[in-house]
Structures are given as C-alpha cells and as structure tokens.
Design an enzyme around this catalytic site. Sequence first.
Site, PDB file in Angstrom:
ATOM      1  N   HIS A 172      -8.797  -8.426   9.572  1.00 32.20           N
ATOM      2  CA  HIS A 172      -9.337  -9.148   8.413  1.00 32.20           C
ATOM      3  C   HIS A 172      -8.268 -10.170   7.996  1.00 32.20           C
ATOM      4  O   HIS A 172      -7.072  -9.927   8.173  1.00 32.20           O
ATOM      5  CB  HIS A 172      -9.559  -8.116   7.299  1.00 32.20           C
ATOM      6  N   ASP A 248      -4.077  -0.994   8.112  1.00 26.03           N
ATOM      7  CA  ASP A 248      -5.072  -1.416   7.134  1.00 26.03           C
ATOM      8  C   ASP A 248      -6.210  -0.388   7.199  1.00 26.03           C
ATOM      9  O   ASP A 248      -6.990  -0.374   8.154  1.00 26.03           O
ATOM     10  CB  ASP A 248      -5.548  -2.827   7.504  1.00 26.03           C
ATOM     11  N   GLN A 251     -11.387   0.050   5.844  1.00 25.05           N
ATOM     12  CA  GLN A 251     -12.694   0.512   6.335  1.00 25.05           C
ATOM     13  C   GLN A 251     -12.629   1.929   6.882  1.00 25.05           C
ATOM     14  O   GLN A 251     -13.646   2.462   7.334  1.00 25.05           O
ATOM     15  CB  GLN A 251     -13.219  -0.441   7.425  1.00 25.05           C
ATOM     16  N   LYS A 274     -13.958   0.197  -2.210  1.00 27.90           N
ATOM     17  CA  LYS A 274     -14.801   0.415  -1.022  1.00 27.90           C
ATOM     18  C   LYS A 274     -15.057   1.900  -0.800  1.00 27.90           C
ATOM     19  O   LYS A 274     -15.687   2.297   0.173  1.00 27.90           O
ATOM     20  CB  LYS A 274     -14.123  -0.174   0.218  1.00 27.90           C
ATOM     21  N   CYS A 412     -14.620 -12.703   6.793  1.00 30.20           N
ATOM     22  CA  CYS A 412     -13.161 -12.887   6.649  1.00 30.20           C
ATOM     23  C   CYS A 412     -12.432 -12.489   7.922  1.00 30.20           C
ATOM     24  O   CYS A 412     -11.309 -11.960   7.869  1.00 30.20           O
ATOM     25  CB  CYS A 412     -12.602 -12.095   5.459  1.00 30.20           C
TER      26      CYS A 412
HETATM   27  N1  PLP Z   1      -9.111  -5.181   5.458  1.00 26.60           N
HETATM   28  C1  PLP Z   1     -10.343  -4.887   5.869  1.00 26.60           C
HETATM   29  C2  PLP Z   1     -10.529  -4.230   7.208  1.00 26.60           C
HETATM   30  C3  PLP Z   1     -11.443  -5.190   5.073  1.00 26.60           C
HETATM   31  O1  PLP Z   1     -12.672  -4.906   5.492  1.00 26.60           O
HETATM   32  C4  PLP Z   1     -11.229  -5.813   3.827  1.00 26.60           C
HETATM   33  C5  PLP Z   1     -12.354  -6.202   2.972  1.00 26.60           C
HETATM   34  O2  PLP Z   1     -13.477  -6.309   3.363  1.00 26.60           O
HETATM   35  C6  PLP Z   1      -9.914  -6.082   3.442  1.00 26.60           C
HETATM   36  C7  PLP Z   1      -8.887  -5.755   4.276  1.00 26.60           C
HETATM   37  C8  PLP Z   1      -9.625  -6.709   2.115  1.00 26.60           C
HETATM   38  O3  PLP Z   1      -9.990  -5.843   1.103  1.00 26.60           O
HETATM   39  P1  PLP Z   1      -9.872  -6.293  -0.424  1.00 26.60           P
HETATM   40  O4  PLP Z   1     -10.783  -7.465  -0.567  1.00 26.60           O
HETATM   41  O5  PLP Z   1     -10.325  -5.110  -1.193  1.00 26.60           O
HETATM   42  O6  PLP Z   1      -8.467  -6.635  -0.652  1.00 26.60           O
END
Ligand code: PLP
Length: 452
Positions: A172, A248, A251, A274, A412
């Site tokens: 992401h 990260d 998900q 989430k 993203c």
């Molecule tokens: N990393 C992953 C894999 C994501 O799916 C997302 C958001 O969809 C993020 C990071 C960023 O999350 P946040 O917008 O809560 O900072």
Amino acid sequence: WGLWRWKALPPKMRELCRDRGIPVRDDYTLQAEPPAGREETVEIAGERTMEPDMAAQEPGGYDVDAIRRDFPILADIIYLDNAATSFSPEPVIAAMVEFEHRYRANVGRGVHRLTSIASHRYWHAHEKVAEFIGGKNGVTVFTKNTTESVNMVAQGLVWKTGDRVITTILEHHSNLLPWRRLARQGVATDSIGISPDYTLDLAALERAITESTRLVAVTQASNVLGVVTPVREIARICHGRGVLLLVDGAQAVPHLPVDVEELGCDFYCFSGHKMAGPTGTGVLWMKEPCIEPLVLGGGMVETVTADGYTPAQGYQQYEAGTPNIAGGIGLGVAVDYLQAIGMDRIHRYETDLTSRLIEMLSKNDRVRVYAPKDPAHRIGVVSFTVDGFHPHEVAQQIDEAADIMVRSGHHCCQPLVESLGLPGGTVRASLAFYNTRQEIDLLVATLDELTR
Ligand code: PLP
C-alpha cells in the site's frame, strides 16, 4: 473501574456552600435543569456486556445473525468495503459515548477521579491490544492509523547514506512512500515482485538483501490481491542477516489470529478502524522502543529541567499531546469483541465466504478474478474486473441497483495494479466477520445481471 460520583453534594460541602453563600438547589445538586420537555436519559455501556450477543449460538457454531444485531447499519446495505474501513459494533460505540457522558478527562495528567478512570481505561486498552497480538513483551503505541505508524518508524530510525530498505510490489502507498522519502537522506529502496500465482517471490527477497540493507518493510496481507505473505520465513531471513523487519498488518489483524512474537518481526503496524474499532485509531507495536519519538511535548516526558528532558518509559514517550482517548478506549472494546467471537473462528468463517465468492465469480466468463488459488494463502479481499466496464462503473452501478458497496480503483497500490496491466484498477469486494453467504450470492447475482 467503578464510576462512583456524587450527584447531591456530600454533607461537608453543603455546609461549605451555606457558609459561603454558594447557591445550591433544595436537593443539594449543582446540576443545571435539563431543557424543558427533555428527560435526561443517558444510556451507557455499563449495563450490557461488551461481548457480542451470541447467547443463542450453538456450541462451536458461528451465529452471524447474533453478531449482526450489533451492527444496525447492516440492515440497510450490503457492505463489502471492509478493507477500507469496517463498522464498529454497539459495545464499541457505547464505550465511547460512556466516556463522553460519564468520565471525560485527559489522561496521564493530574490525580482527580475522572482523570484516574480515563487514564486507567486508556492504559488498559493498550494492555488488551498488546495481548490480542501476542505483544505483551514489546511496546504498544496508539497512533491514528497504519500510515502514521509506518511513518513513525521511517522517521524515527537513524539512517546513514547508503542504507537500503526493501519493500515489495504488494505494498500500500502507506508502506511505500515513507521509505521513498528517505531518498533525501541517501537511503535507497528496492522492490520485490510476485510470482504468477501472486505469492511473494521469497527467493528474490533473499537475493536482494545486501550488506547495506537495514530494514525490510512488507505487508502481511495485500489489500488488492488478498494474498498472505510468509512473514515467519521473511523474519528468519532478516534476522539471519541482521536486518530489521517491519510488517504492515492493516489487512491481517482483522482477519487472522496474529502473534507478533511468533511472527518474529521488529515492528508491527495496523489500523483500529479496520478491525471494528473507531476511526482515527491505529497501533504501532515495537519489539524494542528503538526509534526516536517523532513528536515531543506534554505527556511524553518524565522530567524537564532548565536545559534538558528525560522521556517517559513505555508507550507514553511516543504519544505526546492529548491522544484520541475515546477512540483508544473504544479500540480496547473492539478487541474484547473480536476475542469473544474468536479470531480462529472468524478466520475459518471468512475463508469459507471467500472461497464461495471466488468460485461463484469465476463462473461468469466476463469477470476476471485476481486472487491466489490456495485458500491458505489468502484473506477475504477479492479483486476482479468486468469486461467492458471500468471498475468505477461497476461499483457505481451495483450500489445504485442493489445497495452493494464495493471499492474500485487502484486501492492506493498504483505500482501493483500497473504491474498487473490494470491501469484503471480493479473492483474489490472485501469481507468482514459480519458478512453473510446471502450477501455474497446477491453480489454475484447482481454482477451476472450487469453482464447480461
Ligand atoms: N496498509 C494496508 C495494507 C492497507 O490496506 C491500508 C489501508 O487500506 C493501509 C496500510 C493504510 O491504512 P490507514 O489508512 O488506516 O492508515
């Protein structure tokens, strides 16, 4: 956690008011009258349990109807955009309202009753979250979201020119741009690709590590392809070569049982919003508090002298200023809620739903699905395209036709969707523990109708 408080003044204070001429009402309260015609009815969380209402559930079963009763919004729509953000159940919302109604105060400051209750509950939420991810031996910091957590590590480590960071094509933007920005400090980034079955090319990752590699930053589950990466093996490779590992987990945490110590990472980042928690909540877990705090100020210091300061220990040093107290407490309740259902059961339930979705979508020859074949390597995030339609068109039409909410676009993850040859991105249906088979069937039926 008793919320003991007086409504009528205690006898000593009544005397004091009389002596000083401070007006009090006949019932010795100082409270203002509620506006005419409005009864004071404050419903609070304390009266009900923080667990899902699953009394009717069969032993070992998964009573999705009972869970759904805690999410009134689900009565009106079919929500399949949980990878973007999920809904909070009633106990989470009630806990936040209770904070506002009953004990709103700042945390970690002062000694009065309300600040003690708020501080305790906020601190306890950290404990619950740490336990939830098997991270009690590390430091669990509350942040705004995954993005902030990753940035805190990227900006908080001390870099030198020539250092390298390895990321992957699955990342992401939130786990890519903070590393790219380090180019200003002479730090280069390398990106690892995926195999045709969408799994991470582990051999390429191993080859890419050199003497200069300081850190590997990898997602545990892709928010586009739903593929799960082999974090344990990556940790073994990293630690054998003296490289830090940031994962990260945005998900992963909502869908899989996670144990950060078992995974063997140094940093683990995820978002509360989430995983049934409030918006504006996220977490940075660290094995060791080895980064510099990004923000300095009140609440993060032990002592301040004429020309220096000593930072506080633990998470406090990374949470300067007044935090999102209601959100943090709500996140603790979200963890209670998920734990009461059980992450293993959530994972099994969602795995079934995901297989059903992929199988049914694949029967439509105008729909192309981009998902790993092996259910063991995926979560309930399913990307697809529909021949002859832009992903945004699909998302808009199924919303209008059937109240179904899915995400469309590049999610993203522009480098990834470009590398898949899909500059318009994909349509993405992402599941949560409250979705049902009927919702999957309706999505598929609506798409069949669309392509007909
Ligand atoms: N990393 C992953 C894999 C994501 O799916 C997302 C958001 O969809 C993020 C990071 C960023 O999350 P946040 O917008 O809560 O900072």
